[in-house]
Each structure stands twice: as C-alpha cells, then as structure tokens.
Design an enzyme around this catalytic site. Structure first.
Site, mmCIF file in Angstrom:
data_model
loop_
_atom_site.group_PDB
_atom_site.id
_atom_site.type_symbol
_atom_site.label_atom_id
_atom_site.label_comp_id
_atom_site.label_asym_id
_atom_site.label_seq_id
_atom_site.Cartn_x
_atom_site.Cartn_y
_atom_site.Cartn_z
ATOM 1 C CB SER A 41 39.196 -1.121 4.357
ATOM 2 O OG SER A 41 40.169 -0.303 3.765
ATOM 3 N N GLY A 51 42.527 -0.828 1.282
ATOM 4 C CA GLY A 51 41.506 -1.515 0.503
ATOM 5 C C GLY A 51 41.080 -2.802 1.185
ATOM 6 N N GLY A 95 39.986 -7.030 1.559
ATOM 7 C CA GLY A 95 40.377 -8.359 1.130
ATOM 8 C C GLY A 95 41.844 -8.671 1.323
ATOM 9 C CB CYS A 119 45.833 -0.419 5.224
ATOM 10 S SG CYS A 119 44.778 -1.623 6.052
ATOM 11 C CG LEU A 120 45.221 -4.189 0.030
ATOM 12 C CD1 LEU A 120 45.282 -5.606 0.588
ATOM 13 C CD2 LEU A 120 44.000 -4.012 -0.861
ATOM 14 C CD GLN A 150 47.712 -6.600 4.363
ATOM 15 O OE1 GLN A 150 47.034 -7.156 3.500
ATOM 16 N NE2 GLN A 150 47.240 -6.301 5.559
ATOM 17 C CG ASN A 164 39.321 -2.259 8.365
ATOM 18 O OD1 ASN A 164 39.083 -3.415 8.700
ATOM 19 N ND2 ASN A 164 38.779 -1.705 7.295
ATOM 20 N N GLY A 187 42.819 -7.739 8.145
ATOM 21 C CA GLY A 187 42.718 -9.124 8.568
ATOM 22 C C GLY A 187 43.926 -9.955 8.220
ATOM 23 C CE1 TYR A 188 44.309 -13.105 4.243
ATOM 24 C CE2 TYR A 188 42.832 -11.204 4.302
ATOM 25 C CZ TYR A 188 43.067 -12.538 4.012
ATOM 26 O OH TYR A 188 42.052 -13.311 3.502
ATOM 27 C CG HIS A 195 43.801 3.203 8.198
ATOM 28 N ND1 HIS A 195 43.424 3.401 6.881
ATOM 29 C CD2 HIS A 195 43.553 1.906 8.474
ATOM 30 C CE1 HIS A 195 42.959 2.266 6.385
ATOM 31 N NE2 HIS A 195 43.032 1.343 7.338
ATOM 32 C CD GLU A 222 43.889 6.884 6.485
ATOM 33 O OE1 GLU A 222 43.090 5.943 6.569
ATOM 34 O OE2 GLU A 222 45.125 6.717 6.422
#
Length: 369
Positions: free
Chosen positions: A45, A225, A227, A254-255, A258, A296, A298-299, A338, A340
């Site tokens: 990530s 992941g 980005g 996380c990603l 989203q 972790n 940014g969005y 996260h 985990e």
C-alpha cells in the site's frame, strides 16, 4: 553521505543519507507508529511513497525473517530523525539500513521529523524527492531545481498493477473457499484467512467477476492496495458483477473498502494528509465500542453519497470519516482500517471471524433455497 528531501512547495530539508546513492520521487506521507517499521516499508500500500516516521528512533530492533508483509520493500524512501544502525533483538537478521540499501531504497536521517509532519499537516500531503549523494558530491542550486521539477512532475499511476500478483495462486486449506483479490495484499491477510482453515485462491487485481465466480468461492476478500480507487475502474466493475450474484459474501479492506463503495454508487475524496499509523481510534456505531486500529490510506468514502441500502458501521474519532460499511440486504461489509494489523493492535481480528460466519450463513441459505 549527504541527503536531502525536496517538497513540491520548494521546502528543502537536509540530513545524513544512508544506503546506496539514489534519487527517488514520490508522495511524501507520515506514519505515527512507534514500532512496525519493517511491516510499513514492505506493505504494498506504500508503493510510490516517501514515508516519514514521526517516532524519533527507528531501526533499534533491526529486521527479522518473518515480519515482512511482502517479498520486498515498496516505499520510495524513508525519512527518520535517528536511525539505529546497530540493532539489538534476538530475532534480528540485520539492520534496517542494510536491508533498504540492498533494495536501493534511500534513507534520510537527522531531520526533525515532527516539524516536517507539522508542515505536511498544515499544507497537505505533497510530492517530493529524496536524494542521497555520493561521497564528496555537492548539491548546488541547479541540482535542487532539477529535483523540484522532478517532484512536481511525479504521478502515482498504475500502482495497483505494479504490486498485484501477475497470476493466480492457491494457499490450500480444509475450510471454505475464499478468493482474495490482490490489489496489493499484505501477507497477514492471507495468514489470518488460512489460520481459520480457509482454502484461499489469490487472483490479480484485473480478474473479472466471471473468472472469480468460475472458482466457485464461498466468499471474496477485496484487499488493501496503493493509490486511488478511481485508478482501477475495472475492479469497480468486477465488484458490481459480484454484487449482482446476490448471495456471495464480500469483505473489503482499505482500498477494497473504497472500491466496494464506488461499486455501490458512493463517491471518494482525497484526505488532506491521510491516516497512517497503528494508533487510530475508531468507533463501532452498533456497539459503541472504541477500537484502536492500524491504518494506511489517503482517500475516504463520502458518507453523504452512500445509497440508503448501505449503512455506516464505523467512524474515525479523529475526523469523523467513514471507517466501515455494511449492506442492509446483501452479504457485504467493509472496513477502512487493517483488521490484520501488522503493525498494530490485534483486537480487530474478530472481523475475519465475522467474515467466516457470514460465509457459513450464506452457505446455509443457499442449501435451503
């Protein structure tokens, strides 16, 4: 060895460089974790990012054989206040600086990382360049100007495709069949699943819904992941295809959280400086419990854009942003943090048990249908 960090706003930081001489552009972000630096640098990530550690001493327990979250470091550079080059730990197999040098990842030490973090908090996440020079080399105004232009032209494109597995592979187990869609998965997600007996097949980020359904999974995990989720529209379409199945349990992390939100019709926005660390408090709305989480990203998901059939289950106590979702009718739930951990608290592993329970209920429902 001299080292420098140049931010896109022209701010220049100087310190001592470690590792092989290198110049790397990336997105400059900060992590507030006190430990877990090996997990951070090997977390896919963090691809494309120059990580600033706010805790002042990094590297004191070295690196170990089993703490990596992937096969290699993915960060573009590491910035610390004090780098311990003589670690002391019974499991250590080497120093952090030697490990990163072996992968040509530059390290910059001797900075006031908390002052740098305040700068990023005030002005937002920035692009930058980390540079470590050869012995005797001097950085003049022209060199700094070139680094500044390099920073401003940096783009974090195609990150998921660079970190995802190139082909599917299986981690066998005796329990339910789980497909993990690898957007940049941390190893501990797979370890948590296999520890519960799951038979896991990991597929690339560009796998289609038809390819996943052909594996006849009992459930699907959408992993973390790097980005922006809008950079992987094919993954959003894949999730829509899985949702159309109607009975397949989905768990987004996380990603993956989203991407699932986009597939459900919500929108995403970029945070000023993101959430990165192992100490973020999150409130579970149904129970009122407060969880300390590893994060972790940014969005974030825009709560007001969620359709009525999707409920917010968790919120950040730092800024009120969405930290978890659940569909009111379909077997889907997601979290922004996260579960985990690694690094971080382990109290949120219960979410993997919740996913197994969701698969068990779906299996019973399918048999009785």
């Amino acid at each position: 060895m001299k080292g420098f960090l140049v931010l896109e706003d022209g701010t220049l930081f100087a310190g001592e460089g470690f590792g092989a001489p290198a110049v790397r552009a990336g997105e400059v972000v900060f992590n507030t974790g006190m430990t877990g630096y090996q997990e951070v640098v090997t977390d896919p990530s963090y691809y494309g990012q120059i990580v600033v550690m706010t805790y002042p001493l990094i590297g004191n327990y070295g690196v170990t054989a089993g703490d990596g979250e992937s096969r290699r470091p993915w960060i573009r550079g590491l910035v610390v206040k004090e780098l311990c080059d003589r670690p002391s730990h019974w499991q250590a197999v080497g120093s952090l600086s030697d490990y990163l040098a072996g992968h040509r990842v530059p390290v910059l030490a001797g900075l006031d990382t908390r002052a740098l973090t305040r700068h990023l908090r005030s002005h937002g996440t920035m692009r930058g360049v980390i540079a470590t020079l050869k012995e005797g080399e001097v950085a003049g105004p022209e060199q700094v100007a070139a680094w500044l232009e390099m920073a401003r032209s940096f783009r974090l494109d195609g990150a998921v495709r660079r970190v995802s597995t190139a082909s599917a592979y299986r981690v066998p187990g005796h329990g339910p069949r789980v497909v993990a869609v690898d957007f940049g998965a941390k190893e501990n997600i797979l370890r948590e699943l296999t520890a519960r007996g799951c038979d896991v097949t990991v597929v690339p980020a560009w796998a289609t819904a038809e390819e996943i359904l052909a594996l006849r999974p009992d459930g699907v995990v959408l992993t973390n992941g790097p980005g922006a989720p809008t950079d992987v529209p094919e993954a959003v379409e894949m999730v829509r295809g899985l949702l159309a199945h109607g009975r397949l349990p989905l768990f987004g992390i996380c990603l993956g959280h989203q991407i699932a939100a986009l597939a459900l019709g919500a929108s995403i926005y970029k945070l000023p400086y993101g959430h990165r660390g192992a100490n973020h408090p999150v409130k579970e709305l149904d129970t009122g419990r407060i969880h300390i989480t590893s994060q972790n990203h940014g969005y974030a998901v825009a709560a007001e854009s969620l359709p009525p059939e999707v409920a917010v289950t968790h919120v950040s106590l730092h800024d009120g942003t969405v930290e978890g979702l659940a569909h009111r009718r379909l077997p889907l739930f997601t979290v922004q943090f996260h579960p985990e951990a690694c690094p971080g608290p382990q109290e949120n592993r219960y979410l993997f048990d919740r996913f197994l329970a969701l698969m068990a209920r779906a299996a019973v429902s399918t048999r009785s249908a």
